[in-house]
Design a protein around this motif. Structure first.
Motif, short mmCIF file in Angstrom:
data_model
loop_
_atom_site.label_atom_id
_atom_site.label_comp_id
_atom_site.label_asym_id
_atom_site.label_seq_id
_atom_site.Cartn_x
_atom_site.Cartn_y
_atom_site.Cartn_z
N GLU A 212 58.35 -10.79 38.90
CA GLU A 212 56.97 -10.42 39.25
C GLU A 212 56.22 -11.55 39.05
OE1 GLU A 212 56.15 -7.68 40.79
OE2 GLU A 212 58.10 -7.10 40.73
N MET A 213 56.29 -12.40 37.87
CA MET A 213 55.51 -13.48 37.59
C MET A 213 55.78 -14.69 38.64
SD MET A 213 55.98 -16.83 36.33
CE MET A 213 57.50 -16.80 35.27
N ALA A 221 50.99 -11.86 32.16
CA ALA A 221 50.91 -11.18 31.16
C ALA A 221 50.67 -9.63 30.98
CB ALA A 221 49.94 -11.81 30.02
N CYS A 222 51.37 -8.91 29.93
CA CYS A 222 51.16 -7.59 29.90
C CYS A 222 51.58 -7.03 28.45
CB CYS A 222 52.42 -6.93 30.84
SG CYS A 222 52.57 -5.06 30.54
N ILE A 245 54.62 -12.07 28.43
CA ILE A 245 53.81 -13.07 28.81
C ILE A 245 54.68 -14.27 29.24
CG2 ILE A 245 53.36 -13.96 26.68
CD1 ILE A 245 50.75 -15.01 27.42
N GLY A 246 54.49 -14.58 30.66
CA GLY A 246 55.65 -15.72 31.28
C GLY A 246 55.05 -16.45 32.18
N VAL A 247 55.56 -17.75 32.35
CA VAL A 247 55.01 -18.68 33.25
C VAL A 247 56.05 -19.66 33.81
CG1 VAL A 247 54.82 -20.49 31.25
CG2 VAL A 247 53.19 -20.71 33.52
N GLY A 257 62.54 -22.95 36.72
CA GLY A 257 62.81 -21.67 35.87
C GLY A 257 61.65 -21.04 35.42
N THR A 258 61.81 -20.28 34.33
CA THR A 258 60.68 -19.61 33.57
C THR A 258 60.74 -19.88 32.02
OG1 THR A 258 61.70 -17.71 33.34
CG2 THR A 258 60.73 -17.82 35.37
N LEU A 259 59.36 -19.68 31.59
CA LEU A 259 59.31 -19.54 30.07
C LEU A 259 58.61 -18.19 29.69
CD1 LEU A 259 59.21 -20.68 27.11
CD2 LEU A 259 56.94 -21.39 27.90
#
Length: 306
Positions: A212-213, A221-222, A245-247, A257-259
């Motif tokens: 989703e991010m 963030a949720c 919470i991701g970015v 990728g993602t954090l």
């Protein structure tokens, strides 16, 4: 018989020319409070109500002492820095106050006596700006710099230290660095107080909140998933993660990728500043991944992690 009650607060009647003093401060974005010579509160603006959590008349006539996080700070200001008797004193200072709910915060305060043309004290004022978030970010930058320059840590150790620091900042239990290839979501680094996820573990991207991010194109963030769009997400069914919470992670100018930081427990709502802070964390993690790429330690499309 004379009354033992103190006189009623009178700052509300004080004016400069035809302008009432509260009217000067009413619409300022910073919190403003006015008290009489005995430190009894006589007026405060809307920004003060928002910052401290009190209603419009709740504090009128009460001592300003209850606003200070530490009693000794009130005594120091009462006897020195905020005294009506002090002349030519620097009235700009840092002070820690507390809100109605008991939480404390750091401020930059400008305060001092209000005097008429003859020098008579008509009351006391303070203009209060919350700098706790600014100071927290400054501290984070210093700690991130210390981690990145720590010669005792290799690249993996630095990334794990950054993840641990992020968990402490966001008040979460776990943190992940992922590598995303199409619909494959591969764990590169994991830090958790709850469970260790081995490097190379693969999940379908669609089973993660990060899907989703990434679709949103920026940080997301949720703080309570069950009451959000995440409540029906496969990730919630699988892992019951309430906080996320991701970015995106950028390596060599491209999304790699993602954090993300997560917890099975709810937390207080994220603020807009938190979305900026996690981008800062991602920049530091991305820097370490760039170092890995430069030394051929970063996985590529033909790499199989085990």
């Amino acid at each position: 018989m004379p009354s033992n009650e103190p006189p009623a607060p009178r700052t509300k009647d004080v004016s400069i020319g035809d302008i009432r003093i509260p009217d000067l401060f009413r619409d300022l974005p910073d919190a403003v409070i006015i008290a009489d010579e005995t430190q009894r509160i006589t007026w405060y603006n809307t920004a003060f109500q928002t910052l401290f959590g009190y209603s419009q008349q709740e504090l009128i006539g009460q001592s300003a002492e209850q606003l200070y996080a530490a009693p000794q700070s009130y005594e120091k200001q009462r006897s020195a820095g905020f005294s009506v008797a002090v002349e030519d004193l620097d009235h700009n200072y840092e002070m820690r106050y507390k809100r109605k709910d008991g939480t404390s915060f750091l401020t930059r305060t400008t305060g001092g006596p209000i005097r008429d043309k003859e020098g008579r004290v008509m009351g006391l004022f303070a203009i209060i700006r919350d700098i706790s978030q600014t100071r927290a970010i400054e501290d984070l930058l210093h700690r991130l710099f210390d981690i990145s320059t720590d010669q005792a840590l290799d690249q993996s150790g630095k990334i794990l230290a950054i993840l641990k620091l992020g968990c402490a900042h966001f008040k979460t239990d776990s943190a992940l660095v992922s590598w995303v290839q199409g619909e494959r979501y591969t764990i590169l680094y994991s830090y958790s107080d709850l469970v260790d996820i081995p490097r190379g573990t693969v999940f379908p991207l669609g089973d993660t909140y990060c899907s989703e991010m990434l679709n949103s194109g920026g940080p997301l963030a949720c703080h309570t998933a069950k009451q959000s769009q995440f409540g029906t997400h496969p990730c919630y069914d699988l892992f019951l993660l309430e906080t996320y919470i991701g970015v995106p992670l950028i390596v060599d100018g491209e999304i790699f990728g993602t954090l993300n930081f997560t917890s099975p427990e709810e937390r207080h709502p994220f603020e807009a500043g938190d979305l900026e802070v996690i981008k800062m964390f991602a920049a530091w993690v991305g820097q370490q991944l760039n170092f890995e790429k430069a030394t051929n330690q970063l996985p590529t499309e033909t790499t199989t992690l085990t």
